[in-house]
Design a protein around this motif. Sequence first.
Motif, PDB file in Angstrom:
ATOM      1  N   GLU A 122       0.812  -1.368   0.081  1.00 11.66           N
ATOM      2  CA  GLU A 122      -0.135  -0.269  -0.081  1.00 11.66           C
ATOM      3  C   GLU A 122       1.001   1.214   0.117  1.00 11.66           C
ATOM      4  O   GLU A 122       0.269   2.383  -0.261  1.00 11.66           O
ATOM      5  CB  GLU A 122      -0.824   0.097   1.257  1.00 11.66           C
ATOM      6  N   MET A 123       2.157   1.142   0.305  1.00  6.68           N
ATOM      7  CA  MET A 123       3.087   2.262   0.543  1.00  6.68           C
ATOM      8  C   MET A 123       4.004   2.516  -0.895  1.00  6.68           C
ATOM      9  O   MET A 123       4.320   3.473  -1.106  1.00  6.68           O
ATOM     10  CB  MET A 123       4.000   2.204   1.768  1.00  6.68           C
ATOM     11  N   ARG A 124       4.000   1.415  -1.557  1.00  6.60           N
ATOM     12  CA  ARG A 124       5.089   1.596  -2.707  1.00  6.60           C
ATOM     13  C   ARG A 124       4.483   0.767  -3.850  1.00  6.60           C
ATOM     14  O   ARG A 124       3.587  -0.176  -3.518  1.00  6.60           O
ATOM     15  CB  ARG A 124       6.449   1.386  -2.354  1.00  6.60           C
ATOM     16  N   LYS A 125       4.995   0.920  -4.986  1.00  4.36           N
ATOM     17  CA  LYS A 125       4.454   0.171  -6.378  1.00  4.36           C
ATOM     18  C   LYS A 125       5.867   0.033  -6.977  1.00  4.36           C
ATOM     19  O   LYS A 125       6.396   0.954  -7.155  1.00  4.36           O
ATOM     20  CB  LYS A 125       3.515   0.984  -7.140  1.00  4.36           C
ATOM     21  N   ASN A 126       6.037  -1.429  -7.112  1.00  2.00           N
ATOM     22  CA  ASN A 126       7.191  -1.745  -7.838  1.00  2.00           C
ATOM     23  C   ASN A 126       6.938  -1.311  -9.480  1.00  2.00           C
ATOM     24  O   ASN A 126       6.258  -2.113  -9.930  1.00  2.00           O
ATOM     25  CB  ASN A 126       7.402  -3.124  -7.731  1.00  2.00           C
ATOM     26  N   VAL A 127       7.796  -0.493 -10.038  1.00  2.89           N
ATOM     27  CA  VAL A 127       7.864  -0.225 -11.317  1.00  2.89           C
ATOM     28  C   VAL A 127       8.960  -0.150 -12.165  1.00  2.89           C
ATOM     29  O   VAL A 127       9.333   0.092 -13.229  1.00  2.89           O
ATOM     30  CB  VAL A 127       7.364   1.408 -11.475  1.00  2.89           C
TER      31      VAL A 127
END
Length: 137
Positions: A78-83
């Motif tokens: 919920e805090m980060r998105k792996n891109v």
Amino acid sequence: MAEARLDKWLWAVRIFKTRSIAADACKKNRISVNNAPAKPSKVIKEGDIVSVRKPPITYSFEVLKTIDKRVGAKLVDEMRKNVTPASEYELLESARIGGFIDRAKGTGRPTKKDRRQIEDFSELTFFGDFDEDWDEE
């Protein structure tokens, strides 16, 4: 919370084990925010792209929420998105296959057991049947 320190955020979302390791990575220019090198005290906001260089690849994360307290592993998504691009993961796979991570047993440095067997063999072969009565002419 609208913004947070970079080193705290890296630690809080479990990219690094400790905050001091995250700060050291920033000081060694292994961390960049929006393609610019960043110091540990850099203030990040939601929507920023944080790139973390851990050889052999560079991971990229989008900041979804800024936090400065460590959260449980289930809440990290919920805090980060792996891109991170798929090409980076291909580099990781090729390094794993070609590297020494999966070396075959028996290649490379001998184990302790192998060393003992070599020593036992060399004692029998070269020194066990050594005849001191040489025929000197």
